[in-house]
Design a protein around this motif. Structure first.
Motif, PDB file in Angstrom:
ATOM      1  N   SER A 134       0.458  -1.122   0.222  1.00 35.10           N
ATOM      2  CA  SER A 134       0.136  -0.182  -0.111  1.00 35.10           C
ATOM      3  C   SER A 134       0.946   1.372  -0.094  1.00 35.10           C
ATOM      4  O   SER A 134       1.867   0.935  -0.098  1.00 35.10           O
ATOM      5  N   SER A 135       0.179   1.833  -0.123  1.00 38.00           N
ATOM      6  CA  SER A 135       1.274   3.580  -0.469  1.00 38.00           C
ATOM      7  C   SER A 135       0.135   4.729  -0.855  1.00 38.00           C
ATOM      8  O   SER A 135      -1.196   3.971  -0.494  1.00 38.00           O
ATOM      9  N   LEU A 136       0.708   6.157   0.075  1.00 37.44           N
ATOM     10  CA  LEU A 136       0.397   7.749   0.038  1.00 37.44           C
ATOM     11  C   LEU A 136       0.698   8.349  -1.780  1.00 37.44           C
ATOM     12  O   LEU A 136       1.595   7.495  -2.294  1.00 37.44           O
ATOM     13  N   PRO A 137      -0.021   8.893  -1.806  1.00 37.39           N
ATOM     14  CA  PRO A 137       0.420  10.116  -3.119  1.00 37.39           C
ATOM     15  C   PRO A 137       1.045  10.822  -2.982  1.00 37.39           C
ATOM     16  O   PRO A 137       1.620  11.032  -2.045  1.00 37.39           O
ATOM     17  N   HIS A 138       2.071  10.563  -3.691  1.00 34.73           N
ATOM     18  CA  HIS A 138       3.111  12.203  -3.401  1.00 34.73           C
ATOM     19  C   HIS A 138       2.758  14.070  -3.468  1.00 34.73           C
ATOM     20  O   HIS A 138       3.586  14.197  -3.056  1.00 34.73           O
ATOM     21  N   SER A 139       1.250  14.119  -3.836  1.00 29.71           N
ATOM     22  CA  SER A 139       1.065  14.918  -3.313  1.00 29.71           C
ATOM     23  C   SER A 139       0.449  15.554  -1.678  1.00 29.71           C
ATOM     24  O   SER A 139       0.374  16.648  -0.875  1.00 29.71           O
ATOM     25  N   ILE A 140       0.820  14.509  -0.930  1.00 32.84           N
ATOM     26  CA  ILE A 140      -0.324  14.325   0.553  1.00 32.84           C
ATOM     27  C   ILE A 140       0.705  15.419   1.171  1.00 32.84           C
ATOM     28  O   ILE A 140       1.910  15.087   1.526  1.00 32.84           O
ATOM     29  N   GLU A 141       0.195  16.454   2.120  1.00 28.89           N
ATOM     30  CA  GLU A 141       0.537  17.269   2.531  1.00 28.89           C
ATOM     31  C   GLU A 141       0.109  17.596   4.409  1.00 28.89           C
ATOM     32  O   GLU A 141       0.740  17.649   4.831  1.00 28.89           O
ATOM     33  N   GLU A 142      -0.841  16.298   4.087  1.00 40.00           N
ATOM     34  CA  GLU A 142      -1.486  16.850   6.033  1.00 40.00           C
ATOM     35  C   GLU A 142      -2.117  15.780   5.905  1.00 40.00           C
ATOM     36  O   GLU A 142      -2.652  15.262   4.956  1.00 40.00           O
ATOM     37  N   ILE A 143      -2.254  14.687   7.333  1.00 39.55           N
ATOM     38  CA  ILE A 143      -2.401  13.571   7.696  1.00 39.55           C
ATOM     39  C   ILE A 143      -3.223  13.924   8.987  1.00 39.55           C
ATOM     40  O   ILE A 143      -2.320  14.101   9.802  1.00 39.55           O
TER      41      ILE A 143
END
Length: 199
Positions: A134-143
């Motif tokens: 699994s992975s998260l998008p490159h664009s993620i700035e805040e979680i």
């Protein structure tokens, strides 16, 4: 004769598209708001359909779908999110039966408890996901805090390069990585038993 046929064919296609558009709109409770650029955009508040596999549309009423609100999904199996989406709202999938989520590369924010208690969630896919991971998008700035808490079936996650800055901001990634290794791609792969890394 050919001109008339082409005209009728085009008209038929336009009618079909209009029917599909109206059909999509019936599946969602949503609102139209002004985004940061001052343009009209859509926030989906609830999925009203009964399909287990859901493809969220890029547009509703010819306006881009930018946000998912709170508790949007419940009884679903697989959800494909559009590239137009910027934000997954607080508790958007909270406690749902989702097993697989496909994220586009436009998502910047995942809200607090967005996937909390999704016990069956096994996979989060993006266009750059490696096989079986699994992975998260490159664009993620805040979680947000506890975004993936108690997702017991999710065994590993490939984190974006800015994972360290997210962690430093005391968001959901704070203290969750018990084991990590650097990859050639510049990503961090986090794996931990029982997903303690997402608490």
């Amino acid at each position: 004769m050919y001109f008339i046929y082409s005209f009728l064919k085009r008209e038929e296609e336009e009618e079909k598209k209009e029917e599909e558009r109206k059909s999509q709109e019936e599946f969602y409770d949503y609102l139209i708001y002004m985004d940061e650029q001052g343009e009209e955009a859509v926030c989906i508040r609830k999925y009203l359909g009964n399909e287990l596999e859901v493809r969220v549309p890029e547009e509703l009423e010819e306006k881009p779908v930018r946000k998912l609100g709170e508790e949007v999904f419940e009884a679903v199996y697989e959800v494909i999110l559009p590239d137009s989406l910027y934000e997954i709202g607080r508790e958007a999938f909270f406690g749902s039966t989702v097993k697989k989520v496909h994220m586009g590369e436009g998502i910047k924010k995942i809200g607090q408890s967005a996937f909390k208690d999704c016990y069956l969630l096994e996979e989060v896919r993006t266009p750059h996901s490696q096989e079986g991971l699994s992975s998260l998008p490159h664009s993620i700035e805040e979680i947000g805090a506890e975004a993936f808490r108690d997702c017991w079936s999710l065994r590993g996650m490939e984190m974006p390069k800015n994972a360290a800055s997210i962690q430093a901001s005391h968001l959901a990634l704070t203290g969750m990585m018990k084991k990590s290794r650097n990859c050639k791609s510049g990503y961090k792969v986090a794996k931990a038993k029982n997903m303690d890394m997402f608490t």
